[in-house]
Design an enzyme around this catalytic site. Structure first.
Site, PDB file in Angstrom:
ATOM      1  N   ASP A   2       0.825  -1.201   0.000  1.00 54.51           N
ATOM      2  CA  ASP A   2       0.000   0.000   0.000  1.00 54.51           C
ATOM      3  C   ASP A   2       0.863   1.257   0.000  1.00 54.51           C
ATOM      4  O   ASP A   2       1.930   1.292   0.606  1.00 54.51           O
ATOM      5  CB  ASP A   2      -0.895  -0.003   1.239  1.00 54.51           C
ATOM      6  CG  ASP A   2      -2.140   0.830   1.057  1.00 54.51           C
ATOM      7  OD1 ASP A   2      -2.401   1.247  -0.082  1.00 54.51           O
ATOM      8  OD2 ASP A   2      -2.841   1.062   2.054  1.00 54.51           O
ATOM      9  N   HIS A  19       2.732   3.159  -8.970  1.00 57.39           N
ATOM     10  CA  HIS A  19       2.580   1.714  -9.190  1.00 57.39           C
ATOM     11  C   HIS A  19       3.808   1.142  -9.891  1.00 57.39           C
ATOM     12  O   HIS A  19       4.254   0.032  -9.583  1.00 57.39           O
ATOM     13  CB  HIS A  19       1.324   1.449 -10.016  1.00 57.39           C
ATOM     14  CG  HIS A  19       0.056   1.837  -9.322  1.00 57.39           C
ATOM     15  ND1 HIS A  19      -0.269   1.414  -8.050  1.00 57.39           N
ATOM     16  CD2 HIS A  19      -0.986   2.624  -9.729  1.00 57.39           C
ATOM     17  CE1 HIS A  19      -1.438   1.905  -7.699  1.00 57.39           C
ATOM     18  NE2 HIS A  19      -1.889   2.643  -8.696  1.00 57.39           N
ATOM     19  N   LEU A 113      11.832 -19.837  -4.273  1.00 56.01           N
ATOM     20  CA  LEU A 113      10.795 -19.032  -3.621  1.00 56.01           C
ATOM     21  C   LEU A 113       9.537 -19.076  -4.471  1.00 56.01           C
ATOM     22  O   LEU A 113       9.608 -18.938  -5.695  1.00 56.01           O
ATOM     23  CB  LEU A 113      11.252 -17.584  -3.436  1.00 56.01           C
ATOM     24  CG  LEU A 113      10.245 -16.621  -2.779  1.00 56.01           C
ATOM     25  CD1 LEU A 113      10.946 -15.652  -1.840  1.00 56.01           C
ATOM     26  CD2 LEU A 113       9.471 -15.820  -3.843  1.00 56.01           C
TER      27      LEU A 113
END
Length: 227
Positions: A2, A19, A113
């Protein structure tokens, strides 16, 4: 993740640039997680409620996802990252679905991962689709336990998260992983996501290590042996 829009606003830039910077921050955090031998990382990229945002921001995000796959897919693969997309795919364009399929297929063999990208995802949606999946599989009501329903959740391939980090100063879950975070530890950071890096990650991990995790039980006191 956020705070992208606020990061851009502070710099008098359109929200899209926030973004874009957020994607760069994500790549750095992925590498930091690998360096710390963290095996699962799940990020909330686009919620099912984010469609309410201005249409130009939504379309910009869709384009950014396509650009990110093109730019970072090979790099993620070389890093040993397996990419999984979780969420309702029906509402996005075929072009975007194809890009996701490519990313998942190209990295399916990696195991260092697992990066789960929650896109058009909502925790309530996840529970509903899991219930539908169980019904479609013919699971009798008397056999529908928590463990059985978990098999139909969007992230059934991953363990429940140990640590939940939310950046940007907000202190709510916002419909993310509602089923999975029953005993997750929470860390809320004022840091805006584009500025989140190794130092903030380490601080969150240190906070996690200091928690007394009992999972609803009571830890027995250590025995005292008189001398």
């Amino acid at each position: 993740m956020d705070g992208n829009g606020r990061w851009a606003k502070k710099r008098f830039l359109p929200r899209f640039f926030g973004h874009k910077q957020g994607v760069d921050a994500l790549v750095k955090v992925v590498q930091a997680c690998i360096d710390r031998e963290i095996e699962y990382l799940t990020v909330f990229a686009f919620s099912s409620e984010n469609w309410k945002r201005p249409s130009d921001e939504v379309s910009g995000l869709m384009g950014l996802v396509l650009a990110a796959v093109s730019r970072y897919l090979a790099r993620m693969g070389a890093m040993g990252v397996r990419i999984r997309i979780v969420g309702d795919r029906e509402a996005v364009s075929p072009k975007l679905r194809n890009a996701w399929n490519e990313a998942e297929s190209a990295t399916a063999h990696n195991s260092k991962l697992t990066l789960s990208v929650a896109f058009n995802y909502g925790g309530r949606w996840d529970v509903v689709q899991a219930c539908k999946g169980a019904m479609q599989a013919g699971v009798p009501p008397e056999e529908l336990s928590e463990a059985r329903l978990s098999e139909f959740m969007a992230m059934s391939y991953a363990p429940d998260p140990d640590l939940f980090i939310r950046t940007g100063g907000e202190v709510r879950i916002s419909n993310f992983l509602l089923w999975q975070v029953a005993y997750t530890e929470f860390v809320f950071s004022d840091c805006l996501w584009p500025e989140f890096g190794e130092a903030q990650l380490d601080a969150a991990i240190e906070a996690f290590r200091e928690r007394d995790r009992r999972f609803g039980g009571v830890k027995e006191a250590p025995a005292v042996i008189a001398g």
